[in-house]
Each structure stands twice: as C-alpha cells, then as structure tokens.
Design an enzyme around this catalytic site. Structure first.
Site, PDB file in Angstrom:
ATOM      1  N   TYR A 109       0.864  -1.188   0.000  1.00 50.70           N
ATOM      2  CA  TYR A 109       0.000   0.000   0.000  1.00 50.70           C
ATOM      3  C   TYR A 109       0.891   1.225   0.000  1.00 50.70           C
ATOM      4  CZ  TYR A 109      -3.297   3.556   1.562  1.00 50.70           C
ATOM      5  OH  TYR A 109      -4.054   4.695   1.647  1.00 50.70           O
ATOM      6  N   GLU A 197      -3.805   7.500  -3.877  1.00 51.18           N
ATOM      7  CA  GLU A 197      -3.631   6.202  -3.232  1.00 51.18           C
ATOM      8  C   GLU A 197      -3.335   5.140  -4.280  1.00 51.18           C
ATOM      9  OE1 GLU A 197      -6.297   4.520   0.262  1.00 51.18           O
ATOM     10  OE2 GLU A 197      -7.115   3.945  -1.666  1.00 51.18           O
TER      11      GLU A 197
END
Ligand code: ADP
Ligand code: MG
Length: 389
Positions: A109, A197
């Site tokens: 991530y 993101e």
C-alpha cells in the site's frame, strides 16, 4: 472531486509511474477493439465506479483469453456493483477498464495524502496492501508507516528510500520503487490532489514495482486552475442533489433525517443541526446558502431540500449580516408558492432588515410558523414535523 481508476492511472503514467497497459470501454461496441489493443496474455477487466472494494464485489475479473476478457467486459458493463463502499443499493457500471495482468509477487500500500494533524503532505505505506487499509489501521496500526514531508524542501529521494525500506523493497526493486514514489508526489502536488492512493502497489515476479489500482481525489477548491482535470468529472457518479447545489453555489450535504434545514453560514448550519438533534429530531441535510444569497438561490435551496423524499418539515434559520432578511423572506415566500410546500415550515430570522423580513412573511398569508430564537425554532419544527407525520 474523485477520479476513476483509469483517469488516475493515465495521470500517473504521464508523471512516470509505471502502470499496466490498458484501455477504457465506454460502450459495448468498444469491447472487441479495446481488448485487442490491450493484448494479453492475461487481461484484467475492471468496473470503473467511484468506490473501492470492487475486487471482492465481483467488479474485477481476470481473463486468460481475449474471448473471456470480452465476455467479462460484457458482464461488468451495465451491472449494478455492490461493495462495502457503495452502500446496499450499489452503483451501476457505465465504464469498464481493461488492462494487462501483472505477475504479482507482493501487494503493498502506498499513498500521498494531507495529514491534517501535522499540516503536511505525508507518505503513507504498508506491507499489507491490496486489502482495506482502514482495516489494517484498525487492527494492526503498527503496520502503517508514515513519512512526513517538510514543505520547504519538498519530497527528496531519501524520503522515498525511507518508505521503500519500510515496505521491504529489495535493492533491485528500489530502482523502480524510488522513482515511482517521487513521481507520485510530483503528480500529487501538480494536480492539487488531496489524496493519491495506490493499492495495491505491486511488486511483480520480474522484480518491477507497478501501480495496479489508483484512487485520486482532487481538492475542489483548486479546480478553477485545473481545467483539464475538472473536465474529467463524471457527473453520473455524483449525488444529484449535491451536484445541483454545487452549481447554485450552495453547500449541501444530504443526511438521513427528516427535517430539512436552510441556513446561512456553515457554523450556524452546524449549530442548527445540533439544536434539531437536542430537541429530539434528525436533520435531513446540511445546507449553507452562503452570504449575499439572491432570491433565486433561496428558491433553489428549497427545491434541493424538497427533492429528498424523506423531508417532512423544513427549518429556515437566517442570521442576516451580509444577507438581508427581506431578501431571504422574499425567497421563502416565492419558494413556498412555487414548490407548493406541503410540509410544515418554521422560519427564524434575525439581523439586517429583520422587521421588513417578518412583515413579508406575515403579509404572504402562507402557513409559515414564525420562531423566536434558536431553541424555539428547533422545538417548533420538531413538534410540527411530528404532528404532520
Ligand atoms: P479494488 O481495490 O476496488 O478491489 P483493485 O484494482 O485493487 O480493485 O483490484 C483488486 C485486486 O485485483 C488487486 O488487489 C489485485 O490483486 C488484482 N488486480 C488488479 N489489477 C490487476 C492487474 N492489472 N494484474 C493482476 N492483478 C490485478
Ligand atoms: Mg484497490
């Protein structure tokens, strides 16, 4: 403003972030061509909606032949996709993205975001990629790494290396990983994003680091200088009433209660919602008509509030400093006539030209309940709504 994954990836690619080759399908007759252009040997077919969790909801399909990819695109285009972020009614899919499948070794991530606590742009990363980052933050917060960027220096290579080491990138993987993070930061700053993101940021079996999913949120206040990005807006993804409000320069947020509020000033609007709650009611919306609101905007505010079928009563709470009570009162009267108000309406006016405003309301002979002060207004609308129901 939210971007679709395919739009976010096109922007990222422009800044040098590696993304798989892909193409977007806007209509069924694009399917054959796009699947062919993307090419295999593995295709990933992905629903484009402004919500995450598509994989688990059946909106991401892997295909090993062009025929299977076409079939998957056909199935996904037009489907109603339900994920944990769409709510139970789901979202209809109008666009499908097809991209080459990557050979994933690890899913990480990575995000660039604004940390409001430190007032700094911050890199956020975790070795637990692919899944819900909120869940990782809640159950294993130690697995989330933050690197704060000093606005004076901006992001430097050492910031990226710090993050890369924390993500467990090997020496050979740093070659793509470090420039990728720097490019993502550059993109974030240039396009006035508030969130960028990449989840998953994948390490492939070949040792490359690539962005397999991306979510970008643009700061609405910067859209005036981001016309190319503003043009990417997909209005079908947005709440109709909120969009309508935005066009009329009204700040509106739909809520779940049954008492509509029309207020001037964000602070007073918040206080009004609190008062409704403390009087035992539930606000149906937040609405700030803004300063110097002309009559037409007040009428539009009523229309937006009444578009919500849950609304069983409306409270107008105006403290006129820049606004004028007489203009608000004219708007209230015009709207009441125009929309043929069928729900109880309580009005509390205070401030500039208040006498004139009250006179206009009284002279209108409409069924408007006048209130004295904030608490009185809240109590009156709650009891009027209850007896109307
Ligand atoms: P969402 O976050 O909405 O579920 P993602 O784009 O993250 O959608 O896709 C879900 C999962 O599908 C990813 O975690 C990854 O495992 C897999 N995936 C997505 N794109 C690709 C791709 N191009 N190649 C291989 N696997 C992919
Ligand atoms: Mg994802």
């Amino acid at each position: 403003m939210n971007l679709h994954e395919y739009q976010a990836k096109a922007l990222l690619a422009k800044y040098g972030v590696p993304v798989p080759k892909g193409g977007v399908i806007l209509a069924a007759n694009d399917i054959h061509r796009v699947v062919g252009e993307v090419g295999g040997p593995v295709w990933v077919v992905k629903a484009q909606i402004h919500a995450g969790g598509r994989g688990k909801g059946g909106g991401v399909k892997i295909a090993k032949t062009a025929a299977d990819a076409e079939k998957a695109a056909q199935d996904i285009l037009g489907m109603t996709l339900v994920t944990h972020q769409t709510g139970p009614t789901g979202k209809e899919v109008h666009r499908v993205y097809v991209e080459q499948g990557a050979n994933i070794a690890r899913e990480l991530y990575f995000a660039v975001l604004l940390d409001r606590a430190t007032s700094r742009v911050t890199l956020m990363g975790s070795t637990e990629g692919g899944m819900d980052i909120e869940e990782v933050a809640a159950s294993t917060p130690e697995k989330i790494v933050r690197v704060s960027i000093d606005p004076v220096t901006g992001m430097q290579p050492f910031h990226a290396r710090k993050m890369a080491f924390a993500l467990g990138l090997k020496a050979s993987e740093l070659k793509t990983g470090v420039p990728l993070m720097l490019a993502a930061y550059k993109a974030y700053m240039d396009i006035d994003a508030s969130l960028l993101e990449i989840n998953p940021l994948a390490v492939t079996k070949e040792g490359n680091v690539v962005a397999l999913d991306s979510k970008i949120v643009i700061d609405d206040n910067a859209l005036f200088r981001q016309s190319a990005i503003a043009a990417m807006r997909d209005e079908t993804e947005e709440n109709h009433a909120e969009l309508r409000a935005q066009r009329a320069s009204i700040n509106y947020v739909k809520l779940d209660g049954d008492i509509g509020c029309l207020v001037n000033g964000a602070g007073l609007a918040m206080a009004t919602m609190d008062l409704i709650k403390s009087s035992g009611g539930e606000p149906a919306n937040f609405l700030d008509v803004g300063g110097g609101a002309p009559k037409e905007r007040v009428v539009e505010a009523f229309n937006i509030i009444l578009e919500d079928p849950n609304v069983k009563g409306i409270l107008v709470n105006i403290f006129a400093g820049i606004n004028r009570c007489d203009i608000i009162a004219e708007g209230v009267v015009a709207a009441t006539k125009e929309v043929q108000m069928k729900v109880p309406l309580v009005v509390r006016l205070e401030g500039t030209n208040v006498e004139e405003g009250r006179r206009i309301l009284a002279d209108s002979k409409l069924a408007i309940i006048a209130a004295d002060g904030l608490a009185d207004a809240a109590e009156k609308i709650v009891s009027a709504t209850r007896s109307a129901v």
